[in-house]
Write an enzyme that holds these catalytic residues in place. Structure first.
Site, short mmCIF file in Angstrom:
data_model
loop_
_atom_site.label_atom_id
_atom_site.label_comp_id
_atom_site.label_asym_id
_atom_site.label_seq_id
_atom_site.Cartn_x
_atom_site.Cartn_y
_atom_site.Cartn_z
N SER A 181 0.71 -1.05 0.05
CA SER A 181 0.03 0.19 -0.03
C SER A 181 0.97 1.38 0.00
O SER A 181 1.72 1.35 -0.94
CB SER A 181 -0.86 -0.16 1.31
OG SER A 181 -2.05 0.87 1.04
N ASP A 287 -9.77 -4.11 -6.12
CA ASP A 287 -9.07 -3.03 -5.29
C ASP A 287 -9.18 -1.83 -6.28
O ASP A 287 -8.72 -1.86 -7.44
CB ASP A 287 -7.41 -3.41 -5.13
CG ASP A 287 -6.75 -2.40 -4.33
OD1 ASP A 287 -7.41 -1.43 -4.04
OD2 ASP A 287 -5.51 -2.63 -3.98
N HIS A 317 -8.28 -4.30 -1.18
CA HIS A 317 -7.20 -3.68 -0.78
C HIS A 317 -6.73 -4.37 0.50
O HIS A 317 -7.72 -4.41 1.44
CB HIS A 317 -7.19 -2.21 -0.76
CG HIS A 317 -5.75 -1.51 -0.62
ND1 HIS A 317 -5.04 -1.42 -1.61
CD2 HIS A 317 -5.39 -0.71 0.42
CE1 HIS A 317 -4.07 -0.64 -1.32
NE2 HIS A 317 -3.97 -0.47 -0.18
#
Ligand SMILES: *[C@@H]1O[C@H](CO)[C@@H](O)[C@H](O)[C@H]1NC(C)=O
Ligand SMILES: *[C@@H]1O[C@H](CO)[C@@H](O)[C@H](O)[C@H]1NC(C)=O
Ligand SMILES: *[C@@H]1O[C@H](CO)[C@@H](O)[C@H](O)[C@H]1NC(C)=O
Length: 338
Positions: A181, A287, A317
């Protein structure tokens, strides 16, 4: 109840899931993230994710040892180092690959002590028999980008110069930068900066980058951002706020820190090719960020970089770090690289 169970597994993603539940109402992204922006520019974080202490004691039967070491006492940065317990008993001592890991949390949350990244690093150390260094970096908005990048590059120089006994188990010529991320964004940018100073990092030698659902943005919405806007655990109001809090004041989402494709990509990417670095990008269709990740793969391909896109159906995600059955995909790839 479901949320309470998840808190132990996901930390930041609890907050994000909470955010998604509010997404369809008139959402205040500050409320959704449970943060207050103070008049002096600092953030009050009302949800601190669960923390895990390191386990440095070799007399305990744990498969992975971990300990915290300071990096920069002035800036309060530090690293958590992970060592397979077995490594202490092998003779002669085999040299293990080195993975430098940058945790996620939208540049504004978390640390290597968050259970979420700690558990992942334990599983990765055990499954791949590597030395893992999980890097603490300063958070925004108290410290906007490039502070996190500077701390993350500083960590490489610190590893290079360290005399720590655990790090002596690592093969410095087999170093991989990994991040998830926001940490994937950091690993990418650290790669750009490291490519500009490979001589200064010797004997540390980077072999590749593993970018897990790296967090990137841009002014123009990508197709997956439009397609998944209502269905994502990170609504665009949240991602927009994260950029607003972490980019330099006055910058927008087409700043190169958030959009790696502006101006045809960073010139230094040519060096990735020259040095033979391998890049893997992990993503999944569920995502909202997936199309930006695809764009990054395309950019690297155009630059002639040895890149592989590992994209999976469904998901969301955070799944590669938060869900052990998906982490295995990352570990499998690592084993083929070593
Ligand atoms: C900024 O404001 C917050 C909330 O009022 C306060 O807790 C904090 O100490 C202040 N920080 C600085 C550096 O002034
Ligand atoms: C702390 O961070 C600042 C900003 O990145 C940097 O300029 C400074 O050199 C750092 N302090 C030390 C002691 O390294
Ligand atoms: C560590 O790896 C071993 C062997 O692959 C496995 O049996 C064990 O469950 C793993 N332990 C942890 C904590 O991941």
């Amino acid at each position: 109840m479901i949320l309470l169970t998840m808190v132990t597994a996901f930390s930041i993603y609890l907050i994000l899931i909470h955010a998604s539940m509010l997404a369809n109402s008139a959402m205040d992204p500050y409320k959704a993230l449970n943060i207050i922006l103070n008049p002096n520019g600092t953030l009050t974080r009302l949800s601190i994710p669960p923390q895990s202490p390191p386990s440095p004691d070799p007399s305990l039967p744990t498969p992975v040892l971990s300990k915290d070491l300071p990096i920069n006492k002035f800036n309060h940065t530090w690293a958590r180092i992970y060592l397979p317990h077995k490594a202490l008993h092998h003779s002669p001592r085999p040299k293990l690959p080195l993975i430098v890991f940058y945790h996620g949390g939208g540049f504004i949350f978390d640390s290597p002590a968050s259970i979420y990244s700690h558990d992942f690093c334990i599983r990765m150390t055990n499954a791949t028999q590597s030395v893992v260094v999980s890097v603490d970096y300063r958070l925004a908005p108290e410290h906007r980008l490039p502070a996190a990048y500077e701390d993350s590059v500083e960590a490489l120089h610190w590893i290079k110069a360290s005399n720590d006994a655990w790090l002596r188990h690592a093969d410095y010529s087999r170093c991989y930068l990994m991040g998830e991320s926001a940490g994937g964004n950091i690993a990418y940018t650290v790669g750009l900066r490291a490519a500009a100073e490979v001589d200064k990092l010797k004997p540390l030698k980077i072999k590749g980058l593993i970018l897990i659902q790296p967090f990137f943005g841009g002014r123009k919405r990508s197709p997956s951002e439009i397609r998944l806007a209502e269905k994502t655990i990170i609504p665009l109001l949240i991602t927009d706020l994260i950029w607003k809090l972490s980019l330099p004041v006055g910058a927008d989402r087409d700043h190169p820190y958030s959009n790696p494709t502006v101006n045809g990509g960073d010139k230094i990417l040519d060096k990735f090719k020259v040095y033979g670095w391998r890049v893997a990008v992990f993503g999944c269709e569920g995502d909202v960020l997936v199309d930006r990740e695809r764009e990054l793969v395309k950019l690297l391909e155009q630059k002639g970089v040895h890149v592989v896109g590992k994209f999976y159906e469904g998901g969301r995600h955070g799944i590669f770090v938060g869900d052990p059955s998906m982490s295995v995909q990352v570990f499998r790839l690592l084993k083929t690289l070593h």
